[in-house]
Design a protein around this motif. Sequence first.
Motif, PDB file in Angstrom:
ATOM      1  N   GLY A  94       0.794  -1.221   0.000  1.00 44.27           N
ATOM      2  CA  GLY A  94       0.000   0.000   0.000  1.00 44.27           C
ATOM      3  C   GLY A  94       0.821   1.262   0.000  1.00 44.27           C
ATOM      4  N   THR A  95       2.178   1.144   0.037  1.00 42.73           N
ATOM      5  CA  THR A  95       3.040   2.312   0.006  1.00 42.73           C
ATOM      6  C   THR A  95       3.544   2.523  -1.404  1.00 42.73           C
ATOM      7  OG1 THR A  95       3.758   1.942   2.285  1.00 42.73           O
ATOM      8  CG2 THR A  95       5.152   3.348   0.927  1.00 42.73           C
ATOM      9  N   GLU A  96       3.399   3.741  -1.893  1.00 37.64           N
ATOM     10  CA  GLU A  96       3.837   4.052  -3.254  1.00 37.64           C
ATOM     11  C   GLU A  96       5.257   4.615  -3.213  1.00 37.64           C
ATOM     12  OE1 GLU A  96       2.328   3.429  -6.019  1.00 37.64           O
ATOM     13  OE2 GLU A  96       0.550   2.598  -5.049  1.00 37.64           O
ATOM     14  N   PRO A  97       6.208   3.985  -3.925  1.00 35.81           N
ATOM     15  CA  PRO A  97       7.560   4.550  -3.959  1.00 35.81           C
ATOM     16  C   PRO A  97       7.573   5.857  -4.747  1.00 35.81           C
ATOM     17  CG  PRO A  97       7.378   2.736  -5.514  1.00 35.81           C
ATOM     18  CD  PRO A  97       6.096   2.762  -4.739  1.00 35.81           C
ATOM     19  N   PRO A  98       8.392   6.816  -4.337  1.00 35.12           N
ATOM     20  CA  PRO A  98       8.450   8.065  -5.078  1.00 35.12           C
ATOM     21  C   PRO A  98       9.006   7.857  -6.480  1.00 35.12           C
ATOM     22  CG  PRO A  98      10.115   8.030  -3.331  1.00 35.12           C
ATOM     23  CD  PRO A  98       9.290   6.800  -3.173  1.00 35.12           C
ATOM     24  N   ALA A  99       8.540   8.651  -7.429  1.00 35.45           N
ATOM     25  CA  ALA A  99       9.008   8.521  -8.805  1.00 35.45           C
ATOM     26  C   ALA A  99      10.468   8.924  -8.896  1.00 35.45           C
ATOM     27  CB  ALA A  99       8.157   9.401  -9.712  1.00 35.45           C
ATOM     28  N   ARG A 100      11.232   8.212  -9.729  1.00 32.88           N
ATOM     29  CA  ARG A 100      12.654   8.482  -9.871  1.00 32.88           C
ATOM     30  C   ARG A 100      12.964   9.304 -11.122  1.00 32.88           C
ATOM     31  NH1 ARG A 100      14.468   7.496  -4.856  1.00 32.88           N
ATOM     32  NH2 ARG A 100      14.294   5.316  -4.222  1.00 32.88           N
ATOM     33  N   SER A 101      11.954   9.621 -11.932  1.00 29.91           N
ATOM     34  CA  SER A 101      12.209  10.281 -13.199  1.00 29.91           C
ATOM     35  C   SER A 101      12.513  11.768 -13.039  1.00 29.91           C
ATOM     36  CB  SER A 101      11.007  10.106 -14.134  1.00 29.91           C
ATOM     37  OG  SER A 101       9.842  10.615 -13.510  1.00 29.91           O
ATOM     38  N   GLY A 102      12.321  12.313 -11.876  1.00 28.42           N
ATOM     39  CA  GLY A 102      12.607  13.719 -11.651  1.00 28.42           C
ATOM     40  C   GLY A 102      11.699  14.281 -10.586  1.00 28.42           C
ATOM     41  N   PRO A 103      12.145  15.326  -9.873  1.00 33.04           N
ATOM     42  CA  PRO A 103      11.368  15.844  -8.746  1.00 33.04           C
ATOM     43  C   PRO A 103      10.034  16.439  -9.131  1.00 33.04           C
ATOM     44  CG  PRO A 103      13.212  17.304  -9.269  1.00 33.04           C
ATOM     45  CD  PRO A 103      13.402  16.055 -10.083  1.00 33.04           C
ATOM     46  N   ASN A 104       9.882  16.852 -10.367  1.00 32.49           N
ATOM     47  CA  ASN A 104       8.625  17.485 -10.771  1.00 32.49           C
ATOM     48  C   ASN A 104       7.717  16.558 -11.567  1.00 32.49           C
ATOM     49  OD1 ASN A 104       9.258  20.010  -9.629  1.00 32.49           O
ATOM     50  ND2 ASN A 104      10.617  20.443 -11.348  1.00 32.49           N
ATOM     51  N   PHE A 105       8.060  15.295 -11.622  1.00 37.00           N
ATOM     52  CA  PHE A 105       7.274  14.352 -12.415  1.00 37.00           C
ATOM     53  C   PHE A 105       6.908  13.133 -11.575  1.00 37.00           C
ATOM     54  CE2 PHE A 105       9.833  16.774 -15.382  1.00 37.00           C
ATOM     55  CZ  PHE A 105       8.880  17.224 -16.279  1.00 37.00           C
ATOM     56  N   HIS A 106       6.316  13.392 -10.448  1.00 37.22           N
ATOM     57  CA  HIS A 106       5.904  12.319  -9.563  1.00 37.22           C
ATOM     58  C   HIS A 106       4.406  12.104  -9.694  1.00 37.22           C
ATOM     59  CE1 HIS A 106       4.562  15.697  -7.167  1.00 37.22           C
ATOM     60  NE2 HIS A 106       5.805  16.141  -7.130  1.00 37.22           N
ATOM     61  N   ALA A 107       3.959  10.959  -9.216  1.00 36.65           N
ATOM     62  CA  ALA A 107       2.534  10.625  -9.345  1.00 36.65           C
ATOM     63  C   ALA A 107       1.756  11.202  -8.167  1.00 36.65           C
ATOM     64  CB  ALA A 107       2.366   9.116  -9.391  1.00 36.65           C
ATOM     65  N   TRP A 108       0.689  11.896  -8.466  1.00 42.39           N
ATOM     66  CA  TRP A 108      -0.206  12.395  -7.431  1.00 42.39           C
ATOM     67  C   TRP A 108      -1.569  11.746  -7.605  1.00 42.39           C
ATOM     68  CZ3 TRP A 108       1.648  15.141  -3.535  1.00 42.39           C
ATOM     69  CH2 TRP A 108       2.823  15.886  -3.728  1.00 42.39           C
ATOM     70  N   GLY A 109      -2.237  11.518  -6.525  1.00 42.07           N
ATOM     71  CA  GLY A 109      -3.594  10.984  -6.596  1.00 42.07           C
ATOM     72  C   GLY A 109      -4.583  12.076  -6.983  1.00 42.07           C
ATOM     73  N   GLU A 110      -5.800  11.653  -7.241  1.00 41.86           N
ATOM     74  CA  GLU A 110      -6.846  12.611  -7.566  1.00 41.86           C
ATOM     75  C   GLU A 110      -7.154  13.465  -6.333  1.00 41.86           C
ATOM     76  OE1 GLU A 110      -8.418  13.265 -10.415  1.00 41.86           O
ATOM     77  OE2 GLU A 110      -7.112  11.831 -11.469  1.00 41.86           O
ATOM     78  N   PRO A 111      -7.410  14.752  -6.514  1.00 43.09           N
ATOM     79  CA  PRO A 111      -7.757  15.587  -5.349  1.00 43.09           C
ATOM     80  C   PRO A 111      -9.066  15.116  -4.739  1.00 43.09           C
ATOM     81  CG  PRO A 111      -8.159  16.768  -7.391  1.00 43.09           C
ATOM     82  CD  PRO A 111      -7.425  15.523  -7.770  1.00 43.09           C
ATOM     83  N   SER A 112      -9.131  15.177  -3.425  1.00 41.44           N
ATOM     84  CA  SER A 112     -10.353  14.767  -2.733  1.00 41.44           C
ATOM     85  C   SER A 112     -10.737  15.837  -1.726  1.00 41.44           C
ATOM     86  CB  SER A 112     -10.157  13.421  -2.024  1.00 41.44           C
ATOM     87  OG  SER A 112      -9.159  13.522  -1.023  1.00 41.44           O
ATOM     88  N   PHE A 113     -12.017  16.019  -1.540  1.00 41.44           N
ATOM     89  CA  PHE A 113     -12.542  17.000  -0.591  1.00 41.44           C
ATOM     90  C   PHE A 113     -13.488  16.253   0.348  1.00 41.44           C
ATOM     91  CE2 PHE A 113     -11.573  19.022  -4.609  1.00 41.44           C
ATOM     92  CZ  PHE A 113     -10.741  20.062  -4.222  1.00 41.44           C
ATOM     93  N   ASP A 114     -12.946  15.854   1.490  1.00 46.80           N
ATOM     94  CA  ASP A 114     -13.710  15.024   2.407  1.00 46.80           C
ATOM     95  C   ASP A 114     -14.883  15.769   3.031  1.00 46.80           C
ATOM     96  OD1 ASP A 114     -11.976  12.930   1.929  1.00 46.80           O
ATOM     97  OD2 ASP A 114     -10.610  13.528   3.531  1.00 46.80           O
TER      98      ASP A 114
END
Length: 507
Positions: A89-109
């Motif tokens: 369940g832990t997502e490793p950080p992307a290695r392709s560059g600091p500005n190209f990481h995966a973000w989840g969809e925004p949520s408003f609880d």
Amino acid sequence: MAFAITQTCCNDATCVSVCPVNCIHPTPEERAFGSTEMLHIDPKSCIDCGACADACPVDAVLPLDRLTGGQREYARINAAYFEQDLPEGTEPPARSGPNFHAWGEPSFDRVLPSDFGPLRVAIVGTGPAGMYAAKDLLLHTRAEVTLVDRLPVAGGLVRYGVAPDHPATKKVGETFARFLTHPRARTYLDLDVGTHVTAEELAAHHDAVIYAVGAATDRRLGIPGEDRPGSVSATTFVAWYNAHPEVAADAVGLSSERVVVVGNGNVALDVARILVSDPETLAGTGIAGHALAELRRGKVREVVLLGRRGPEHAAYTRPESLALKHLPGVDLLVDDHDPRIGAAIDAAGPGDKAAVLRGVPREAVDWSLPPGTAGRRRIVFRFLSSPVAVCGGEDTRAVRVTGGTAELEIPAGLVLRAVGYRGVAQAGLPFDEATGTVPHQGGRVTGRPGTYVVGWIKRGPSGGIGANRACAAETVGSLLADAVAGTLPAPAGGPKAFRRLVRRRRR
């Protein structure tokens, strides 16, 4: 230069929310969050912006080049977390560059109606759980908050439960302090709900009441002699060295050379560390004056940490046990009375708790000999051993413990039980004696509309300071959902009426 998270990590994840490159894990959205002892920064993804360090409420985030002494181990600990197989369940950080990481969809609880009016909410307790709830309400709604505490000083366990040699951890209190004087908050100290005002009176003047009263007492051992003079709860001992107003200055005496601490959680380690530390290193901290004076004239040379399970199942965290290895003038020893103890330490993996004790001397201790070595102090880990009785006459003389096939006595003039905290029943609320908590659903107190719980009285005495952030978010979410649904009881009186009531009861 990358940053690293160190010993004082509180897990409240404020750092995660400000990191621009998603290099701090596990995040609250990941399954591993809450099960790891601390958060970790990936040195390969960190861009050295320092946002996490600025946001950290307990000064746990430091640049790698500023790590000193025992802190240097945390550079390796942070990096090693990302080199192992990450928890499910832990997502490793992307290695392709600091500005190209995966973000989840925004949520408003939470989505409140545009015409949602201000609520009047009372919060009983000003420790971390109560203050996280207050922070949530004051920053994200137009609520007016009444903070109530039975003690004359606000802070709860941050003020009276954190060891004085952990000043960085106590700094989280500064984060909360601004909400005590918020324009929409009013604070009443030295006011006990159930004594000075009833739960019904408090509820009658507010739309909702949140109880954040923690776990005010300790668990019992249930053995003969437990109440003998010289047998004291760690709860009392911690309150004593933190100048709790309800604990007398002479509640603890340190005339014995050996102290037995029953338990091996973080509180047990705090107690042991304070007992063997050089009193002069504590002089500049917030330790109570009477406690410092007793430590200076005391005779303690050895603390025995008694744990019924093996080192692989110790309840303390790795950061706290690592800190013991760097105490000046203090030796560590593992009582090697059972072959399973050494086997568990030798078989431990790099990230296991037992691995911290690798390299610590091991020997079968002869308890008939005087404790320790002249001129030095020591902490002895005795695993796979349980207390059977506290022995003595008018005072404590020894602790009888299990040890393989036979019982034995460990001479000691002071016994501290550190086997956990326990909640106490609150006037006007239901209470589960088995768990020491108030029955609830998502923070809603069973059978009491408009009444909520948060913190240890809600979930039991588990989790540190930061765990209360998510706990408070759940409770506040339930409260707001009830407000939107129109199920909160209408208050009969307002803020001025409540102030008049308090003045009559507590002049």
